[in-house]
Design an enzyme around this catalytic site. Structure first.
Site, short mmCIF file in Angstrom:
data_model
loop_
_atom_site.label_atom_id
_atom_site.label_comp_id
_atom_site.label_asym_id
_atom_site.label_seq_id
_atom_site.Cartn_x
_atom_site.Cartn_y
_atom_site.Cartn_z
N THR A 1 -7.99 -33.42 23.56
CA THR A 1 -8.66 -32.91 22.39
C THR A 1 -10.15 -32.71 22.71
O THR A 1 -10.69 -33.36 23.58
CB THR A 1 -8.54 -33.87 21.16
OG1 THR A 1 -9.14 -35.13 21.50
CG2 THR A 1 -7.09 -34.09 20.79
N GLU B 1 -2.53 -37.34 30.34
CA GLU B 1 -2.91 -38.73 30.05
C GLU B 1 -1.64 -39.57 29.96
O GLU B 1 -0.69 -39.20 29.24
CB GLU B 1 -3.68 -38.82 28.72
CG GLU B 1 -4.08 -40.27 28.41
CD GLU B 1 -4.90 -40.42 27.13
OE1 GLU B 1 -5.27 -39.42 26.52
OE2 GLU B 1 -5.13 -41.60 26.76
N ASP C 1 -4.57 -32.22 29.48
CA ASP C 1 -3.63 -32.94 28.60
C ASP C 1 -2.88 -32.06 27.59
O ASP C 1 -2.70 -32.47 26.42
CB ASP C 1 -4.36 -34.05 27.84
CG ASP C 1 -4.98 -35.09 28.76
OD1 ASP C 1 -4.82 -34.97 29.98
OD2 ASP C 1 -5.63 -36.01 28.25
N LYS D 1 -9.34 -41.44 29.40
CA LYS D 1 -9.68 -40.20 28.69
C LYS D 1 -10.31 -39.20 29.67
O LYS D 1 -10.06 -38.01 29.58
CB LYS D 1 -10.64 -40.50 27.54
CG LYS D 1 -10.12 -41.53 26.53
CD LYS D 1 -8.77 -41.16 25.97
CE LYS D 1 -8.28 -42.16 24.94
NZ LYS D 1 -6.82 -42.00 24.68
N LYS E 1 -3.75 -39.18 34.74
CA LYS E 1 -4.95 -39.99 34.49
C LYS E 1 -4.63 -41.08 33.47
O LYS E 1 -4.03 -40.81 32.43
CB LYS E 1 -6.10 -39.10 34.01
CG LYS E 1 -5.87 -38.34 32.71
CD LYS E 1 -7.04 -37.40 32.49
CE LYS E 1 -7.05 -36.74 31.12
NZ LYS E 1 -7.10 -37.63 29.97
N CYS F 1 -10.69 -36.23 25.28
CA CYS F 1 -10.51 -36.06 26.73
C CYS F 1 -11.29 -34.89 27.31
O CYS F 1 -11.73 -34.94 28.46
CB CYS F 1 -9.03 -35.98 27.05
SG CYS F 1 -8.21 -37.58 26.77
#
Ligand code: C5J
Length: 224
Positions: free
Chosen positions: A158, A72, A24, A132, A129, A162
Site C-alpha cells: 500500500t 510480504e 506486494d 514492510k 520480504k 510498503c
C-alpha cells in the site's frame, strides 16, 4: 535519456539503469475474500491500480528492462516473524493464522501469491520480504547493484506502508525513485494523497511522482 514530466520537477529517465519495482501485489491484499477484505478494507481502492500497472508492466517488458516483484510474508514455521509484528493490532486474524486464502502472509499459501493479472514471468526476480521495506532482510540491493540499476520506478500496495517504506530505504541507499501515482494504492484515500505528497515534498525529499501514461510515453519514445 528521456525526460518524464513529474512532481516536483522533470525526471531524467535513464532506461537501461532503471528497473520496475512492483511491491506486494498479492491476492491477500487485493482480492475480495482475502486477508485485507476480511479486516473490513475496501479492496476496490487497491484494485484500481491493476489495469494501469498491467500496461506499465507490458511496456517495461517490451523495452527489455528489469522488472522485480516483491511479496510480504513469512516462513511457514514463522521463525522470521518478530513477536511484535505478530501481536500488533490485536486483530482477530493474525499473521500465520488460517485465513480465507490459506495461512495469512505465509509463503506458499494461495493468498501470499501475486495476483494473476501481474504474475511474474521467467527472468523477473521475486523478492520475499519479511518486513514492510523491500530492502530489509532481502537481497534486493545486491540484485540491483549487480544489474547496474540506479533508478526505481515504483508501483504496488500500500502507498503509505510498503511503498513508502521501500522508497525511503531505496533513497538512503542512493537510488532515484519515481512513484507511479495511479499504480500505487491505499485502503484509505487520505493516506493515498498524503503518501504521494510525502514523496515529492521539499524538492523531492524521497523522489518523484508521475502518472503511468508519462512513464509509458518515455519508455516508448525510443530514447531509453
Ligand atoms: C501492509 C503492505 N499494508 N504491503 N503491507 O501491511 O503495504
Amino acid at each position: 535519456m528521456s525526460v518524464i514530466s513529474a512532481d516536483p520537477y522533470p525526471f531524467d529517465f535513464a532506461g537501461p539503469h532503471a528497473a520496475l519495482l512492483i511491491i506486494d501485489m498479492q491476492r491477500d491484499f487485493l482480492e475480495p475474500g482475502g486477508f485485507g477484505s476480511s479486516l473490513g478494507n475496501d479492496v476496490s481502492l487497491l484494485r484500481q491500480t491493476i489495469e494501469p500497472t498491467m500496461r506499465l508492466l507490458a511496456a517495461f517488458r517490451r523495452a527489455g528492462l528489469l522488472v522485480i516483484h516483491t511479496r510480504e510474508g513469512h516462513r511457514p514455521d514463522l521463525s522470521d516473524l518478530p513477536a511484535a509484528k505478530k501481536r500488533r493490532g490485536h486483530a482477530k486474524l493474525a499473521i500465520g493464522d488460517a485465513g480465507p486464502m490459506g495461512r495469512v502472509l505465509v509463503r506458499g499459501e494461495p493468498g501470499h501469491d501475486i495476483i494473476p493479472e501481474l504474475y511474474p514471468i521467467a527472468g523477473e526476480p521475486v523478492i520475499d520480504k519479511p518486513g514492510k521495506g523491500a530492502f530489509h532482510a532481502t537481497d534486493l540491493d545486491a540484485i540491483l547493484k549487480n544489474r547496474g540499476v540506479e533508478q526505481l520506478i515504483v508501483c504496488g500496495v500500500t502507498t503509505e506502508v510498503c511503498v513508502n517504506t521501500s522508497v525511503r530505504e531505496a533513497n538512503d541507499r542512493g537510488y532515484d525513485c519515481l512513484v507511479v501515482s495511479d499504480c500505487v494504492g491505499s485502503y484509505f484515500p487520505e493516506f493515498q494523497t498524503m503518501g504521494l505528497r510525502m514523496i515529492a515534498a521539499q524538492g523531492g525529499i524521497f523522489g518523484w511522482v508521475a502518472p503511468s501514461d508519462a512513464v509509458i510515453a518515455a519508455l516508448e519514445s525510443n530514447q531509453v
